[in-house]
Write a protein that holds these residues in place. Structure first.
Motif, PDB file in Angstrom:
ATOM      1  N   HIS A  15      53.992  -5.246  32.603  1.00 38.84           N
ATOM      2  CA  HIS A  15      54.499  -4.039  33.240  1.00 38.84           C
ATOM      3  C   HIS A  15      55.669  -3.595  32.390  1.00 38.84           C
ATOM      4  O   HIS A  15      56.390  -4.417  31.835  1.00 38.84           O
ATOM      5  CB  HIS A  15      55.016  -4.339  34.657  1.00 38.84           C
ATOM      6  N   PHE A  16      55.840  -2.281  32.268  1.00 39.29           N
ATOM      7  CA  PHE A  16      57.033  -1.805  31.570  1.00 39.29           C
ATOM      8  C   PHE A  16      57.559  -0.560  32.246  1.00 39.29           C
ATOM      9  O   PHE A  16      56.831   0.179  32.897  1.00 39.29           O
ATOM     10  CB  PHE A  16      56.769  -1.557  30.081  1.00 39.29           C
ATOM     11  N   ASP A  17      58.858  -0.379  32.095  1.00 43.11           N
ATOM     12  CA  ASP A  17      59.532   0.839  32.524  1.00 43.11           C
ATOM     13  C   ASP A  17      60.260   1.354  31.307  1.00 43.11           C
ATOM     14  O   ASP A  17      60.936   0.597  30.618  1.00 43.11           O
ATOM     15  CB  ASP A  17      60.557   0.546  33.631  1.00 43.11           C
ATOM     16  N   LEU A  18      60.088   2.624  31.047  1.00 40.16           N
ATOM     17  CA  LEU A  18      60.773   3.262  29.934  1.00 40.16           C
ATOM     18  C   LEU A  18      61.734   4.265  30.548  1.00 40.16           C
ATOM     19  O   LEU A  18      61.320   5.133  31.308  1.00 40.16           O
ATOM     20  CB  LEU A  18      59.733   3.970  29.062  1.00 40.16           C
ATOM     21  N   LYS A  19      63.029   4.082  30.268  1.00 43.50           N
ATOM     22  CA  LYS A  19      64.037   4.973  30.841  1.00 43.50           C
ATOM     23  C   LYS A  19      64.890   5.562  29.731  1.00 43.50           C
ATOM     24  O   LYS A  19      64.997   4.989  28.663  1.00 43.50           O
ATOM     25  CB  LYS A  19      64.943   4.189  31.799  1.00 43.50           C
ATOM     26  N   LEU A  20      65.500   6.684  30.063  1.00 47.29           N
ATOM     27  CA  LEU A  20      66.454   7.289  29.135  1.00 47.29           C
ATOM     28  C   LEU A  20      67.833   6.726  29.447  1.00 47.29           C
ATOM     29  O   LEU A  20      68.047   6.101  30.482  1.00 47.29           O
ATOM     30  CB  LEU A  20      66.431   8.810  29.285  1.00 47.29           C
ATOM     31  N   GLU A  21      68.777   6.980  28.556  1.00 46.77           N
ATOM     32  CA  GLU A  21      70.131   6.440  28.729  1.00 46.77           C
ATOM     33  C   GLU A  21      70.759   6.842  30.061  1.00 46.77           C
ATOM     34  O   GLU A  21      71.556   6.099  30.617  1.00 46.77           O
ATOM     35  CB  GLU A  21      71.043   6.923  27.598  1.00 46.77           C
ATOM     36  N   ASP A  22      70.418   8.032  30.564  1.00 41.51           N
ATOM     37  CA  ASP A  22      71.017   8.471  31.831  1.00 41.51           C
ATOM     38  C   ASP A  22      70.339   7.829  33.039  1.00 41.51           C
ATOM     39  O   ASP A  22      70.672   8.118  34.179  1.00 41.51           O
ATOM     40  CB  ASP A  22      70.972  10.004  31.950  1.00 41.51           C
ATOM     41  N   GLY A  23      69.349   6.940  32.770  1.00 40.43           N
ATOM     42  CA  GLY A  23      68.686   6.233  33.858  1.00 40.43           C
ATOM     43  C   GLY A  23      67.425   6.920  34.361  1.00 40.43           C
ATOM     44  O   GLY A  23      66.701   6.366  35.183  1.00 40.43           O
ATOM     45  N   SER A  24      67.141   8.143  33.877  1.00 40.65           N
ATOM     46  CA  SER A  24      65.940   8.829  34.352  1.00 40.65           C
ATOM     47  C   SER A  24      64.693   8.158  33.779  1.00 40.65           C
ATOM     48  O   SER A  24      64.684   7.689  32.650  1.00 40.65           O
ATOM     49  CB  SER A  24      65.982  10.319  33.998  1.00 40.65           C
ATOM     50  N   ALA A  25      63.658   8.100  34.595  1.00 39.76           N
ATOM     51  CA  ALA A  25      62.418   7.443  34.194  1.00 39.76           C
ATOM     52  C   ALA A  25      61.633   8.321  33.240  1.00 39.76           C
ATOM     53  O   ALA A  25      61.497   9.520  33.454  1.00 39.76           O
ATOM     54  CB  ALA A  25      61.588   7.137  35.429  1.00 39.76           C
ATOM     55  N   ALA A  26      61.124   7.727  32.161  1.00 41.98           N
ATOM     56  CA  ALA A  26      60.300   8.459  31.211  1.00 41.98           C
ATOM     57  C   ALA A  26      58.833   8.053  31.373  1.00 41.98           C
ATOM     58  O   ALA A  26      57.934   8.854  31.250  1.00 41.98           O
ATOM     59  CB  ALA A  26      60.758   8.183  29.788  1.00 41.98           C
ATOM     60  N   ASP A  27      58.604   6.783  31.671  1.00 41.02           N
ATOM     61  CA  ASP A  27      57.238   6.275  31.819  1.00 41.02           C
ATOM     62  C   ASP A  27      57.330   4.932  32.521  1.00 41.02           C
ATOM     63  O   ASP A  27      58.313   4.213  32.370  1.00 41.02           O
ATOM     64  CB  ASP A  27      56.595   6.111  30.438  1.00 41.02           C
ATOM     65  N   SER A  28      56.316   4.590  33.289  1.00 38.39           N
ATOM     66  CA  SER A  28      56.301   3.297  33.952  1.00 38.39           C
ATOM     67  C   SER A  28      54.881   2.932  34.329  1.00 38.39           C
ATOM     68  O   SER A  28      54.116   3.777  34.778  1.00 38.39           O
ATOM     69  CB  SER A  28      57.162   3.338  35.223  1.00 38.39           C
ATOM     70  N   THR A  29      54.547   1.663  34.146  1.00 42.08           N
ATOM     71  CA  THR A  29      53.226   1.200  34.573  1.00 42.08           C
ATOM     72  C   THR A  29      53.251   0.868  36.059  1.00 42.08           C
ATOM     73  O   THR A  29      52.216   0.730  36.682  1.00 42.08           O
ATOM     74  CB  THR A  29      52.813  -0.073  33.799  1.00 42.08           C
ATOM     75  N   ARG A  30      54.433   0.734  36.632  1.00 45.69           N
ATOM     76  CA  ARG A  30      54.534   0.347  38.044  1.00 45.69           C
ATOM     77  C   ARG A  30      54.162   1.486  38.990  1.00 45.69           C
ATOM     78  O   ARG A  30      53.760   1.254  40.112  1.00 45.69           O
ATOM     79  CB  ARG A  30      55.948  -0.127  38.359  1.00 45.69           C
ATOM     80  N   VAL A  31      54.305   2.735  38.514  1.00 43.08           N
ATOM     81  CA  VAL A  31      54.006   3.891  39.355  1.00 43.08           C
ATOM     82  C   VAL A  31      52.578   3.791  39.899  1.00 43.08           C
ATOM     83  O   VAL A  31      52.342   3.971  41.078  1.00 43.08           O
ATOM     84  CB  VAL A  31      54.200   5.209  38.567  1.00 43.08           C
ATOM     85  N   PRO A 129      57.632  13.811  22.856  1.00 40.60           N
ATOM     86  CA  PRO A 129      58.558  14.292  23.900  1.00 40.60           C
ATOM     87  C   PRO A 129      59.855  13.472  23.984  1.00 40.60           C
ATOM     88  O   PRO A 129      60.881  13.980  24.408  1.00 40.60           O
ATOM     89  CB  PRO A 129      57.759  14.168  25.199  1.00 40.60           C
ATOM     90  N   LEU A 130      59.815  12.215  23.565  1.00 38.28           N
ATOM     91  CA  LEU A 130      61.017  11.375  23.626  1.00 38.28           C
ATOM     92  C   LEU A 130      61.710  11.245  22.266  1.00 38.28           C
ATOM     93  O   LEU A 130      62.616  10.441  22.104  1.00 38.28           O
ATOM     94  CB  LEU A 130      60.664   9.984  24.165  1.00 38.28           C
ATOM     95  N   ALA A 131      61.292  12.050  21.287  1.00 39.88           N
ATOM     96  CA  ALA A 131      61.945  12.012  19.969  1.00 39.88           C
ATOM     97  C   ALA A 131      63.423  12.354  20.144  1.00 39.88           C
ATOM     98  O   ALA A 131      63.784  13.211  20.944  1.00 39.88           O
ATOM     99  CB  ALA A 131      61.285  13.009  19.019  1.00 39.88           C
ATOM    100  N   GLY A 132      64.263  11.634  19.422  1.00 37.05           N
ATOM    101  CA  GLY A 132      65.698  11.895  19.469  1.00 37.05           C
ATOM    102  C   GLY A 132      66.404  11.223  20.631  1.00 37.05           C
ATOM    103  O   GLY A 132      67.617  11.327  20.768  1.00 37.05           O
ATOM    104  N   GLN A 133      65.654  10.513  21.472  1.00 37.67           N
ATOM    105  CA  GLN A 133      66.250   9.872  22.655  1.00 37.67           C
ATOM    106  C   GLN A 133      66.434   8.373  22.432  1.00 37.67           C
ATOM    107  O   GLN A 133      65.579   7.719  21.843  1.00 37.67           O
ATOM    108  CB  GLN A 133      65.322  10.042  23.879  1.00 37.67           C
ATOM    109  N   THR A 134      67.549   7.846  22.930  1.00 38.37           N
ATOM    110  CA  THR A 134      67.706   6.400  23.026  1.00 38.37           C
ATOM    111  C   THR A 134      66.972   5.996  24.306  1.00 38.37           C
ATOM    112  O   THR A 134      67.135   6.635  25.341  1.00 38.37           O
ATOM    113  CB  THR A 134      69.197   6.021  23.129  1.00 38.37           C
ATOM    114  N   VAL A 135      66.124   4.981  24.214  1.00 36.07           N
ATOM    115  CA  VAL A 135      65.347   4.575  25.391  1.00 36.07           C
ATOM    116  C   VAL A 135      65.642   3.129  25.768  1.00 36.07           C
ATOM    117  O   VAL A 135      65.997   2.308  24.930  1.00 36.07           O
ATOM    118  CB  VAL A 135      63.821   4.752  25.176  1.00 36.07           C
ATOM    119  N   ILE A 136      65.496   2.854  27.056  1.00 33.07           N
ATOM    120  CA  ILE A 136      65.640   1.499  27.573  1.00 33.07           C
ATOM    121  C   ILE A 136      64.245   1.052  27.976  1.00 33.07           C
ATOM    122  O   ILE A 136      63.563   1.726  28.755  1.00 33.07           O
ATOM    123  CB  ILE A 136      66.626   1.457  28.752  1.00 33.07           C
TER     124      ILE A 136
END
Length: 149
Positions: A15-31, A129-136
């Motif tokens: 399972h993975f969650d991909l978030k942006l630095e501000d905590g907003s969700a970008a992608d998740s397998t849990r959804v 769409p996530l180019a230029g973003q730091t991701v968690i």
């Protein structure tokens, strides 16, 4: 429960969650409660994402912060195209932020984000769409196996 460690050709169920630095969700397998299955080295993840997974094993949970150059890259100006409005179907409602598929000469389709519509000009961004973003990247390893020879 195996004690297999993720190596360069392991099959991984996670399972993975991909978030942006501000905590907003970008992608998740849990959804959809559907874990991702991948084979290391098959090109579905970038080298940097795969490097984060190497050495983990079943049951491990880990969080990685990846800079843009280690994740989806930086936005490249050459991936932004200006197209004539007449290249789109006249009954198509095109709006800013919309993501559409564009057919390539080789038959493949690539996604483009509509950045602006001004008169007869449509600006389309073909950067990720996530180019230029730091991701968690938060992962939970559910299963690790080695491909059968």
């Amino acid at each position: 429960m195996s004690d297999a460690v993720i190596g360069s050709h392991s099959e991984v169920l996670m399972h993975f969650d991909l978030k942006l630095e501000d905590g907003s969700a970008a992608d998740s397998t849990r959804v959809n409660k559907k874990p991702a299955k991948l084979v290391m080295g098959d090109g579905s993840l970038t080298e940097n994402f795969e490097a984060c997974l190497l050495g983990l094993q079943q049951g491990d949970k880990k969080s990685f912060t990846l800079a843009p150059e280690d994740a989806f890259g930086h936005s490249k100006p050459e991936n932004i195209h200006y197209m004539d409005r007449n290249r789109f179907s006249s009954d198509m409602d095109i709006s800013e932020g919309m993501i559409m598929g564009f057919g390539q000469p080789n038959g493949q389709e690539i996604p483009g984000i509509i950045r602006s519509v001004a008169g007869d000009s449509v600006t389309v961004d073909f950067n990720h769409p996530l180019a230029g973003q730091t991701v968690i990247f938060d992962v939970e390893i559910l299963e690790v196996s080695e491909p059968s020879a």
